[in-house]
Motif scaffolding. Structure first.
Motif, PDB file in Angstrom:
ATOM      1  N   HIS A  95      11.329   1.737  -2.209  1.00 28.72           N
ATOM      2  CA  HIS A  95      11.269   1.355  -3.619  1.00 28.72           C
ATOM      3  C   HIS A  95      10.011   0.531  -3.876  1.00 28.72           C
ATOM      4  O   HIS A  95      10.065  -0.689  -4.002  1.00 28.72           O
ATOM      5  CB  HIS A  95      12.538   0.594  -4.018  1.00 28.72           C
ATOM      6  N   LEU A  96       8.897   1.234  -3.914  1.00 33.67           N
ATOM      7  CA  LEU A  96       7.593   0.612  -4.084  1.00 33.67           C
ATOM      8  C   LEU A  96       6.950   1.135  -5.361  1.00 33.67           C
ATOM      9  O   LEU A  96       7.337   2.182  -5.883  1.00 33.67           O
ATOM     10  CB  LEU A  96       6.697   0.933  -2.879  1.00 33.67           C
ATOM     11  N   PRO A  97       5.954   0.446  -5.891  1.00 41.58           N
ATOM     12  CA  PRO A  97       5.266   0.935  -7.094  1.00 41.58           C
ATOM     13  C   PRO A  97       4.665   2.318  -6.869  1.00 41.58           C
ATOM     14  O   PRO A  97       4.191   2.633  -5.779  1.00 41.58           O
ATOM     15  CB  PRO A  97       4.162  -0.109  -7.318  1.00 41.58           C
ATOM     16  N   ASP A  98       4.689   3.158  -7.921  1.00 41.53           N
ATOM     17  CA  ASP A  98       4.098   4.492  -7.872  1.00 41.53           C
ATOM     18  C   ASP A  98       3.052   4.572  -8.974  1.00 41.53           C
ATOM     19  O   ASP A  98       3.367   4.901 -10.125  1.00 41.53           O
ATOM     20  CB  ASP A  98       5.179   5.550  -8.077  1.00 41.53           C
ATOM     21  N   PRO A  99       1.783   4.269  -8.686  1.00 37.16           N
ATOM     22  CA  PRO A  99       0.769   4.200  -9.742  1.00 37.16           C
ATOM     23  C   PRO A  99       0.522   5.538 -10.423  1.00 37.16           C
ATOM     24  O   PRO A  99       0.226   5.585 -11.609  1.00 37.16           O
ATOM     25  CB  PRO A  99      -0.480   3.709  -8.992  1.00 37.16           C
ATOM     26  N   ILE A 100       0.632   6.647  -9.708  1.00 39.74           N
ATOM     27  CA  ILE A 100       0.417   7.961 -10.324  1.00 39.74           C
ATOM     28  C   ILE A 100       1.489   8.230 -11.363  1.00 39.74           C
ATOM     29  O   ILE A 100       1.207   8.668 -12.493  1.00 39.74           O
ATOM     30  CB  ILE A 100       0.392   9.061  -9.243  1.00 39.74           C
ATOM     31  N   ARG A 101       2.739   7.960 -10.993  1.00 36.93           N
ATOM     32  CA  ARG A 101       3.820   8.165 -11.957  1.00 36.93           C
ATOM     33  C   ARG A 101       3.640   7.257 -13.172  1.00 36.93           C
ATOM     34  O   ARG A 101       3.871   7.675 -14.318  1.00 36.93           O
ATOM     35  CB  ARG A 101       5.169   7.875 -11.289  1.00 36.93           C
ATOM     36  N   GLU A 102       3.212   6.007 -12.925  1.00 37.70           N
ATOM     37  CA  GLU A 102       3.007   5.086 -14.049  1.00 37.70           C
ATOM     38  C   GLU A 102       1.932   5.596 -15.001  1.00 37.70           C
ATOM     39  O   GLU A 102       2.061   5.496 -16.223  1.00 37.70           O
ATOM     40  CB  GLU A 102       2.641   3.707 -13.500  1.00 37.70           C
ATOM     41  N   VAL A 133       0.849  -1.190   0.000  1.00 36.61           N
ATOM     42  CA  VAL A 133       0.000   0.000   0.000  1.00 36.61           C
ATOM     43  C   VAL A 133       0.882   1.236   0.000  1.00 36.61           C
ATOM     44  O   VAL A 133       1.843   1.327   0.773  1.00 36.61           O
ATOM     45  CB  VAL A 133      -0.923   0.019   1.237  1.00 36.61           C
ATOM     46  N   VAL A 134       0.563   2.211  -0.862  1.00 37.35           N
ATOM     47  CA  VAL A 134       1.287   3.480  -0.890  1.00 37.35           C
ATOM     48  C   VAL A 134       0.284   4.619  -1.029  1.00 37.35           C
ATOM     49  O   VAL A 134      -0.870   4.413  -1.402  1.00 37.35           O
ATOM     50  CB  VAL A 134       2.296   3.545  -2.065  1.00 37.35           C
ATOM     51  N   GLY A 135       0.746   5.839  -0.735  1.00 30.79           N
ATOM     52  CA  GLY A 135      -0.027   7.033  -1.040  1.00 30.79           C
ATOM     53  C   GLY A 135      -0.946   7.508   0.062  1.00 30.79           C
ATOM     54  O   GLY A 135      -1.085   6.905   1.113  1.00 30.79           O
ATOM     55  N   ASN A 136      -1.582   8.667  -0.216  1.00 32.65           N
ATOM     56  CA  ASN A 136      -2.531   9.298   0.691  1.00 32.65           C
ATOM     57  C   ASN A 136      -3.753   9.758  -0.104  1.00 32.65           C
ATOM     58  O   ASN A 136      -3.653  10.686  -0.900  1.00 32.65           O
ATOM     59  CB  ASN A 136      -1.888  10.494   1.383  1.00 32.65           C
ATOM     60  N   PRO A 137      -4.895   9.082   0.056  1.00 33.14           N
ATOM     61  CA  PRO A 137      -5.111   7.903   0.909  1.00 33.14           C
ATOM     62  C   PRO A 137      -4.443   6.668   0.332  1.00 33.14           C
ATOM     63  O   PRO A 137      -4.148   6.606  -0.859  1.00 33.14           O
ATOM     64  CB  PRO A 137      -6.636   7.751   0.916  1.00 33.14           C
ATOM     65  N   GLY A 138      -4.196   5.693   1.189  1.00 29.41           N
ATOM     66  CA  GLY A 138      -3.466   4.501   0.764  1.00 29.41           C
ATOM     67  C   GLY A 138      -4.187   3.720  -0.326  1.00 29.41           C
ATOM     68  O   GLY A 138      -5.403   3.541  -0.280  1.00 29.41           O
ATOM     69  N   ARG A 139      -3.405   3.248  -1.299  1.00 26.16           N
ATOM     70  CA  ARG A 139      -3.942   2.444  -2.405  1.00 26.16           C
ATOM     71  C   ARG A 139      -3.127   1.162  -2.498  1.00 26.16           C
ATOM     72  O   ARG A 139      -1.898   1.185  -2.361  1.00 26.16           O
ATOM     73  CB  ARG A 139      -3.848   3.195  -3.745  1.00 26.16           C
ATOM     74  N   ILE A 140      -3.801   0.067  -2.755  1.00 28.06           N
ATOM     75  CA  ILE A 140      -3.108  -1.201  -2.958  1.00 28.06           C
ATOM     76  C   ILE A 140      -2.511  -1.195  -4.353  1.00 28.06           C
ATOM     77  O   ILE A 140      -3.223  -1.049  -5.348  1.00 28.06           O
ATOM     78  CB  ILE A 140      -4.067  -2.389  -2.790  1.00 28.06           C
ATOM     79  N   VAL A 141      -1.204  -1.331  -4.436  1.00 26.83           N
ATOM     80  CA  VAL A 141      -0.527  -1.275  -5.729  1.00 26.83           C
ATOM     81  C   VAL A 141       0.131  -2.595  -6.093  1.00 26.83           C
ATOM     82  O   VAL A 141       0.674  -2.733  -7.190  1.00 26.83           O
ATOM     83  CB  VAL A 141       0.525  -0.141  -5.760  1.00 26.83           C
ATOM     84  N   ARG A 142       0.089  -3.534  -5.160  1.00 28.77           N
ATOM     85  CA  ARG A 142       0.689  -4.834  -5.468  1.00 28.77           C
ATOM     86  C   ARG A 142       0.010  -5.894  -4.622  1.00 28.77           C
ATOM     87  O   ARG A 142      -0.191  -5.722  -3.426  1.00 28.77           O
ATOM     88  CB  ARG A 142       2.192  -4.819  -5.187  1.00 28.77           C
ATOM     89  N   ARG A 143      -0.382  -6.984  -5.273  1.00 36.01           N
ATOM     90  CA  ARG A 143      -0.957  -8.130  -4.573  1.00 36.01           C
ATOM     91  C   ARG A 143      -0.092  -9.331  -4.890  1.00 36.01           C
ATOM     92  O   ARG A 143      -0.072  -9.812  -6.012  1.00 36.01           O
ATOM     93  CB  ARG A 143      -2.398  -8.383  -5.030  1.00 36.01           C
ATOM     94  N   GLU A 144       0.615  -9.804  -3.877  1.00 38.30           N
ATOM     95  CA  GLU A 144       1.590 -10.874  -4.108  1.00 38.30           C
ATOM     96  C   GLU A 144       0.924 -12.244  -4.255  1.00 38.30           C
ATOM     97  O   GLU A 144       1.361 -13.078  -5.024  1.00 38.30           O
ATOM     98  CB  GLU A 144       2.602 -10.928  -2.949  1.00 38.30           C
ATOM     99  N   GLY A 145      -0.110 -12.498  -3.470  1.00 39.19           N
ATOM    100  CA  GLY A 145      -0.768 -13.795  -3.522  1.00 39.19           C
ATOM    101  C   GLY A 145      -0.130 -14.846  -2.648  1.00 39.19           C
ATOM    102  O   GLY A 145      -0.766 -15.807  -2.251  1.00 39.19           O
ATOM    103  N   VAL A 146       1.145 -14.673  -2.329  1.00 39.93           N
ATOM    104  CA  VAL A 146       1.827 -15.602  -1.421  1.00 39.93           C
ATOM    105  C   VAL A 146       2.585 -14.782  -0.390  1.00 39.93           C
ATOM    106  O   VAL A 146       2.959 -13.636  -0.641  1.00 39.93           O
ATOM    107  CB  VAL A 146       2.815 -16.529  -2.174  1.00 39.93           C
ATOM    108  N   ALA A 147       2.816 -15.373   0.766  1.00 37.56           N
ATOM    109  CA  ALA A 147       3.520 -14.667   1.833  1.00 37.56           C
ATOM    110  C   ALA A 147       4.996 -14.512   1.478  1.00 37.56           C
ATOM    111  O   ALA A 147       5.697 -15.510   1.292  1.00 37.56           O
ATOM    112  CB  ALA A 147       3.369 -15.420   3.151  1.00 37.56           C
TER     113      ALA A 147
END
Length: 320
Positions: A278-285, A255-269
């Protein structure tokens, strides 16, 4: 550089996996003692505190009691009052001491700046703050609410960390740097959680009952993040630096941002990863995608008109 005895990763793994509390506590204490003896030989100026906190002690419990008492004592709460009280809590509930030992192992495992458990025991205020909370929580559970709140107040003044004694915190906690860490009354933090400085686990409004978040196992919370409300952050998730999380997070998400957004779902622990920058930045993308599309359109218009076309020219063309 001071050379202190290191423990192999294999031995640390055995300590982490050991289900016998006494085995873990004794293993960590033997490591602390060994490091303290080496430190006293290499840095004689530190022998005073090393003697008081480690070398003259016969157990992790007495060592922890001495260190916290030195840190927290003041004129109206002298060491002679604080140290026996801490010893009483540790003697009555061995689970507290086991949690403390697991915290020390976790710090050595996850903090690349830490080489031995002696370092956090002596110097890391994040460890001192969490350990002080463990004593205040014991006091709270034994209906000694005024003394529990006194320990909370001392920790806030000395370490700049404010954890309500009624909160529930598991073992294997890394509280890195710790300054301005705030935990509300009904918050729950499970095991093996890593938290950076200026994090708030807070409530919203004046609701009674459960009003603070529950943090699952193996969660990483980046510096400055705020998690506000009575929801769960699922196990294995990562909260980016400065994120503001206002709703539940499924397990193994980023989760990143304000308000927080889920940007990655791993599916496994995943394994515990302390990279909270160094996390995904959906706005920049999205911006990069828009810029790419504009460039494609400009190239198409250039091919159609044979030259670079400006907005004004397109408007004039449309009016014809």
């Amino acid at each position: 550089m001071l050379t202190l005895p290191a423990m192999t990763s294999h031995k640390r793994l055995k300590l982490r996996q050991c289900t016998n509390c006494e085995c873990v506590i004794n293993g960590v204490w033997e490591w602390v003692e060994e490091c303290a003896r080496a430190a006293a030989e290499e840095e004689p100026a530190m022998r005073g505190i090393l003697d008081d906190v480690c070398l003259s002690r016969n157990s992790l419990a007495t060592s922890i009691s001495a260190r916290l008492a030195r840190k927290l004592s003041r004129r109206d709460m002298p060491r002679e009052l604080i140290e026996p009280l801490i010893r009483e809590a540790l003697a009555e509930d061995q689970n507290i001491l086991s949690q403390i030992a697991q915290d020390l192992i976790a710090i050595v495992d996850r903090d690349p700046a830490c080489r031995t458990p002696l370092e956090p025991l002596l110097f890391y205020k994040g460890f001192h703050a969490i350990t002080t909370y463990r004593i205040s929580h014991w006091l709270w559970q034994h209906d000694r609410t005024i003394m529990a709140l006194q320990f909370q107040s001392l920790a806030s003044e000395v370490f700049a960390v404010d954890i309500h004694p009624a909160a529930t915190i598991g073992c294997g906690i890394l509280l890195d740097h710790a300054t301005s860490f705030v935990v509300g009354e009904t918050a729950i933090i499970r095991d093996n959680v890593s938290i950076l400085h200026e994090v708030t686990l807070g409530g919203t409004g004046k609701d009674v009952g459960k009003r603070h978040p529950t943090i699952g196992d193996n969660v990483v919370i980046g510096a400055g993040a705020k998690v506000l409300g009575p929801f769960t952050v699922g196990s294995g998730s990562k909260i980016g630096a400065l994120a503001v999380v206002l709703k539940a997070v499924p397990p193994n998400c980023t989760v990143v941002g304000n308000p927080g957004r889920i940007v990655r779902r791993e599916g496994v622990a995943p394994q515990i990863d302390l990279d909270h920058v160094h996390l995904p930045d959906p706005i920049r993308e999205h911006i990069v995608a828009l810029e790419r599309r504009v460039s494609e359109l400009e190239e198409q218009m250039h091919n159609h008109y044979g030259t670079t076309v400006f907005k004004e020219d397109i408007q004039d063309d449309a009016d014809l």
